[in-house]
Design an enzyme around this catalytic site. Structure first.
Site, PDB file in Angstrom:
ATOM      1  N   ASP A  34       0.852  -1.190   0.000  1.00 55.78           N
ATOM      2  CA  ASP A  34       0.000   0.000   0.000  1.00 55.78           C
ATOM      3  C   ASP A  34       0.889   1.241   0.000  1.00 55.78           C
ATOM      4  O   ASP A  34       1.871   1.317   0.734  1.00 55.78           O
ATOM      5  CB  ASP A  34      -0.919  -0.012   1.230  1.00 55.78           C
ATOM      6  CG  ASP A  34      -2.079   0.957   1.091  1.00 55.78           C
ATOM      7  OD1 ASP A  34      -3.232   0.488   1.020  1.00 55.78           O
ATOM      8  OD2 ASP A  34      -1.839   2.184   1.049  1.00 55.78           O
ATOM      9  N   ILE A  35       0.503   2.239  -0.812  1.00 57.80           N
ATOM     10  CA  ILE A  35       1.320   3.449  -0.961  1.00 57.80           C
ATOM     11  C   ILE A  35       1.300   4.296   0.313  1.00 57.80           C
ATOM     12  O   ILE A  35       2.242   5.045   0.576  1.00 57.80           O
ATOM     13  CB  ILE A  35       0.852   4.256  -2.201  1.00 57.80           C
ATOM     14  CG1 ILE A  35       1.959   5.139  -2.723  1.00 57.80           C
ATOM     15  CG2 ILE A  35      -0.412   5.050  -1.924  1.00 57.80           C
ATOM     16  CD1 ILE A  35       1.705   5.669  -4.132  1.00 57.80           C
ATOM     17  N   ASN A  94     -12.574  -3.368   2.774  1.00 58.45           N
ATOM     18  CA  ASN A  94     -13.511  -2.252   2.769  1.00 58.45           C
ATOM     19  C   ASN A  94     -14.437  -2.403   1.562  1.00 58.45           C
ATOM     20  O   ASN A  94     -13.960  -2.635   0.446  1.00 58.45           O
ATOM     21  CB  ASN A  94     -12.750  -0.926   2.687  1.00 58.45           C
ATOM     22  CG  ASN A  94     -11.881  -0.690   3.911  1.00 58.45           C
ATOM     23  OD1 ASN A  94     -12.248  -1.068   5.019  1.00 58.45           O
ATOM     24  ND2 ASN A  94     -10.723  -0.081   3.711  1.00 58.45           N
ATOM     25  N   GLY A 100     -16.046   2.318   3.691  1.00 57.66           N
ATOM     26  CA  GLY A 100     -14.776   3.039   3.600  1.00 57.66           C
ATOM     27  C   GLY A 100     -13.944   2.677   2.379  1.00 57.66           C
ATOM     28  O   GLY A 100     -12.739   2.915   2.354  1.00 57.66           O
ATOM     29  N   GLN A 101     -14.601   2.132   1.336  1.00 54.71           N
ATOM     30  CA  GLN A 101     -13.853   1.741   0.137  1.00 54.71           C
ATOM     31  C   GLN A 101     -13.567   2.961  -0.737  1.00 54.71           C
ATOM     32  O   GLN A 101     -14.481   3.715  -1.060  1.00 54.71           O
ATOM     33  CB  GLN A 101     -14.659   0.703  -0.669  1.00 54.71           C
ATOM     34  CG  GLN A 101     -13.889   0.166  -1.869  1.00 54.71           C
ATOM     35  CD  GLN A 101     -14.690  -0.864  -2.659  1.00 54.71           C
ATOM     36  OE1 GLN A 101     -15.879  -1.082  -2.401  1.00 54.71           O
ATOM     37  NE2 GLN A 101     -14.047  -1.478  -3.631  1.00 54.71           N
ATOM     38  N   HIS A 107     -10.044  -5.548  -3.232  1.00 55.01           N
ATOM     39  CA  HIS A 107      -8.695  -5.715  -2.669  1.00 55.01           C
ATOM     40  C   HIS A 107      -8.801  -6.112  -1.210  1.00 55.01           C
ATOM     41  O   HIS A 107      -9.674  -5.648  -0.487  1.00 55.01           O
ATOM     42  CB  HIS A 107      -7.858  -4.446  -2.837  1.00 55.01           C
ATOM     43  CG  HIS A 107      -8.500  -3.204  -2.317  1.00 55.01           C
ATOM     44  ND1 HIS A 107      -9.462  -2.506  -3.029  1.00 55.01           N
ATOM     45  CD2 HIS A 107      -8.349  -2.532  -1.159  1.00 55.01           C
ATOM     46  CE1 HIS A 107      -9.855  -1.457  -2.329  1.00 55.01           C
ATOM     47  NE2 HIS A 107      -9.198  -1.453  -1.179  1.00 55.01           N
ATOM     48  N   HIS A 109      -6.780  -5.992   2.194  1.00 57.71           N
ATOM     49  CA  HIS A 109      -5.646  -5.412   2.917  1.00 57.71           C
ATOM     50  C   HIS A 109      -5.099  -6.458   3.886  1.00 57.71           C
ATOM     51  O   HIS A 109      -5.878  -7.122   4.596  1.00 57.71           O
ATOM     52  CB  HIS A 109      -6.090  -4.229   3.774  1.00 57.71           C
ATOM     53  CG  HIS A 109      -6.555  -3.025   3.018  1.00 57.71           C
ATOM     54  ND1 HIS A 109      -5.715  -1.998   2.667  1.00 57.71           N
ATOM     55  CD2 HIS A 109      -7.788  -2.668   2.580  1.00 57.71           C
ATOM     56  CE1 HIS A 109      -6.408  -1.054   2.046  1.00 57.71           C
ATOM     57  NE2 HIS A 109      -7.671  -1.425   1.979  1.00 57.71           N
TER      58      HIS A 109
HETATM   59  P1  5GP Z   1      -9.633   1.263   0.306  1.00 56.56           P
HETATM   60  O1  5GP Z   1      -9.867   2.475   1.142  1.00 56.56           O
HETATM   61  O2  5GP Z   1     -10.315   1.359  -1.030  1.00 56.56           O
HETATM   62  O3  5GP Z   1      -9.900  -0.030   1.020  1.00 56.56           O
HETATM   63  O4  5GP Z   1      -8.070   1.206   0.091  1.00 56.56           O
HETATM   64  C1  5GP Z   1      -7.423   1.653  -1.048  1.00 56.56           C
HETATM   65  C2  5GP Z   1      -5.946   1.653  -0.695  1.00 56.56           C
HETATM   66  O5  5GP Z   1      -5.210   1.813  -1.894  1.00 56.56           O
HETATM   67  C3  5GP Z   1      -5.535   2.795   0.243  1.00 56.56           C
HETATM   68  O6  5GP Z   1      -5.005   2.235   1.445  1.00 56.56           O
HETATM   69  C4  5GP Z   1      -4.484   3.562  -0.562  1.00 56.56           C
HETATM   70  O7  5GP Z   1      -3.388   3.975   0.231  1.00 56.56           O
HETATM   71  C5  5GP Z   1      -4.072   2.571  -1.613  1.00 56.56           C
HETATM   72  N1  5GP Z   1      -3.678   3.180  -2.878  1.00 56.56           N
HETATM   73  C6  5GP Z   1      -4.355   4.125  -3.574  1.00 56.56           C
HETATM   74  N2  5GP Z   1      -3.696   4.453  -4.699  1.00 56.56           N
HETATM   75  C7  5GP Z   1      -2.579   3.686  -4.718  1.00 56.56           C
HETATM   76  C8  5GP Z   1      -1.502   3.562  -5.648  1.00 56.56           C
HETATM   77  O8  5GP Z   1      -1.420   4.232  -6.685  1.00 56.56           O
HETATM   78  N3  5GP Z   1      -0.531   2.651  -5.327  1.00 56.56           N
HETATM   79  C9  5GP Z   1      -0.577   1.894  -4.186  1.00 56.56           C
HETATM   80  N4  5GP Z   1       0.429   1.054  -3.983  1.00 56.56           N
HETATM   81  N5  5GP Z   1      -1.584   1.978  -3.316  1.00 56.56           N
HETATM   82  C10 5GP Z   1      -2.575   2.867  -3.565  1.00 56.56           C
END
Ligand code: 5GP
Ligand code: ZN
Length: 120
Positions: A34-35, A94, A100-101, A107, A109
């Site tokens: 995760d970034i 999420n 919170g998605q 995906h 986590h």
């Molecule tokens: P969500 O909130 O949808 O469950 O999580 C999306 C996750 O994707 C977030 O934790 C965010 O930091 C990660 N993310 C978003 N854009 C990028 C990206 O370009 N590269 C990487 N490695 N992670 C990303």
């Protein structure tokens, strides 16, 4: 042919159009860091096929979801999570706005490492 959404950031990562720090890859799954990590170890496991969220998962996805869940502990250990029960990791999916998605490509986590964590 795997479904690919040209506007999806995770489809672009899987296709190599956006760089990522790869953790694992096979024919149907991709895992990357995760970034903006919430925990010392934080990566995501995603299907290569564009499935928007867990809400769209059906019986045809049971094997895929099972593979993700059994891959999670293996990759967690490889990435440095300490073994169960002292160590372990957290798995979060999420789903939707109330869930919170932010990225609408399914995906999972996987978070671990010594506390404190940024979130949780
Ligand atoms: P969500 O909130 O949808 O469950 O999580 C999306 C996750 O994707 C977030 O934790 C965010 O930091 C990660 N993310 C978003 N854009 C990028 C990206 O370009 N590269 C990487 N490695 N992670 C990303
Ligand atoms: Zn996608």
């Amino acid at each position: 042919m795997t479904h690919h959404d040209p506007n999806c950031i995770f489809c672009k990562i899987i296709a190599g159009q956006i760089p990522s720090r790869k953790v694992y890859e096979d024919e149907e799954l991709y895992a990357f860091h995760d970034i903006s990590p919430w925990a010392p170890i934080h990566f995501m496991i995603v299907p290569k096929a564009h499935i928007p969220s867990l809400a769209q998962a059906g019986p045809e996805h049971e094997a895929l979801l099972g593979r993700i869940m059994s891959l999670a502990p293996k990759l967690a250990l490889e990435q440095g999570c300490r073994p169960y029960p002292e160590g372990g990791f957290r798995v979060v999916v999420n789903t939707g706005t109330d869930g919170g998605q932010e990225v609408h490509h399914l995906h999972v986590h996987v978070m671990g490492g010594p506390r404190p964590w940024l979130r949780g």
